[in-house]
Design a protein around this motif. Structure first.
Motif, short mmCIF file in Angstrom:
data_model
loop_
_atom_site.label_atom_id
_atom_site.label_comp_id
_atom_site.label_asym_id
_atom_site.label_seq_id
_atom_site.Cartn_x
_atom_site.Cartn_y
_atom_site.Cartn_z
N CYS A 1 21.37 -98.87 65.60
CA CYS A 1 22.69 -99.48 65.66
C CYS A 1 22.64 -100.96 65.99
CB CYS A 1 23.56 -98.74 66.67
SG CYS A 1 24.08 -97.08 66.11
N TYR B 1 27.06 -100.73 58.69
CA TYR B 1 26.70 -99.43 59.28
C TYR B 1 25.84 -98.65 58.29
CZ TYR B 1 27.99 -95.14 61.97
OH TYR B 1 28.02 -93.99 62.73
N TYR C 1 32.06 -98.44 69.41
CA TYR C 1 33.18 -97.53 69.12
C TYR C 1 34.46 -98.02 69.79
CZ TYR C 1 30.38 -93.85 66.91
OH TYR C 1 29.59 -93.14 66.04
N GLU D 1 32.92 -92.43 59.12
CA GLU D 1 31.50 -92.15 59.38
C GLU D 1 30.95 -91.11 58.41
OE1 GLU D 1 30.11 -93.07 63.81
OE2 GLU D 1 31.40 -91.31 63.67
#
Length: 202
Positions: A63, A87, A115, A140
């Motif tokens: 990440c 992402y 988040y 996602e």
């Protein structure tokens, strides 16, 4: 002999070795990490909270490559797609880590903070709080599915003798342009944003 000036292992080295194993085989072994780093298995546990701790280190490492700078600076319907593209790129570089991370709850503070930023964007745009996590999870699903799909072979359909029984599929495959994975991801991403926009309607 005195203690070495440079530690033989640290969290960074453990993460790097675990990710190397996951990229190669889809999993990792704590004893194998220790062997590769030239230490005893017990030494690994002085630096991480068991196997789950290593999974969270992997989550943080992957990440780190996600660019979240647009969150809070661009309108939501520009920020979310830009974040989703970054992402996807981060996880497409390490697709075999995805099943490991999906089987473990998110605990890494830096990931939770990202988040939180997405939640802030959605609430600031006027999404109802009860819809926020549905939007994030839906996005996602597209992102991680695209990351996994991009890691597969270019020719996912091998028709062979079955080609005569599926003429529509044959025509569709023959008409398919280059860059199917990228085009499919952008199509899904656009559909998501249009669907999310409908949630904002009074």
């Amino acid at each position: 002999m005195g203690r070495p000036r440079t530690a033989l292992i640290d969290r960074q080295r453990i993460t790097t070795e675990a990710l190397r194993q996951v990229d190669g085989t889809g999993g990792f072994s704590v004893p194998e990490i220790a062997r590769r780093l030239g230490v005893r298995t017990g030494s690994i546990y002085h630096h991480v909270d068991g196997r789950e701790g290593i999974v969270e280190l992997l989550r943080e490492r992957v990440c780190e490559a996600i660019d979240a700078s647009m969150l809070g600076t661009l309108p939501w319907d520009e920020a979310l797609p830009a974040w989703a593209r970054s992402y996807r790129a981060a996880f497409a570089a390490h697709p075999r880590v995805i099943p490991l991370l999906l089987a473990s709850p998110v605990r890494a503070p830096r990931v939770l903070a990202q988040y939180e930023a997405v939640v802030g964007v959605l609430l600031g745009a006027g999404f109802r709080v009860g819809e926020v996590m549905r939007v994030i999870v839906a996005l996602e699903n597209v992102v991680l599915g695209a990351a996994l799909e991009g890691a597969g072979p270019e020719g996912m359909w091998e028709l062979g003798e079955e080609g005569g029984r599926v003429p529509g599929l044959v025509r569709a495959l023959e008409a398919e342009p280059e860059g199917r994975a990228e085009a499919a991801f952008e199509l899904a991403l656009g559909a998501c944003v249009r669907g999310f926009r409908e949630l904002l309607l009074p």
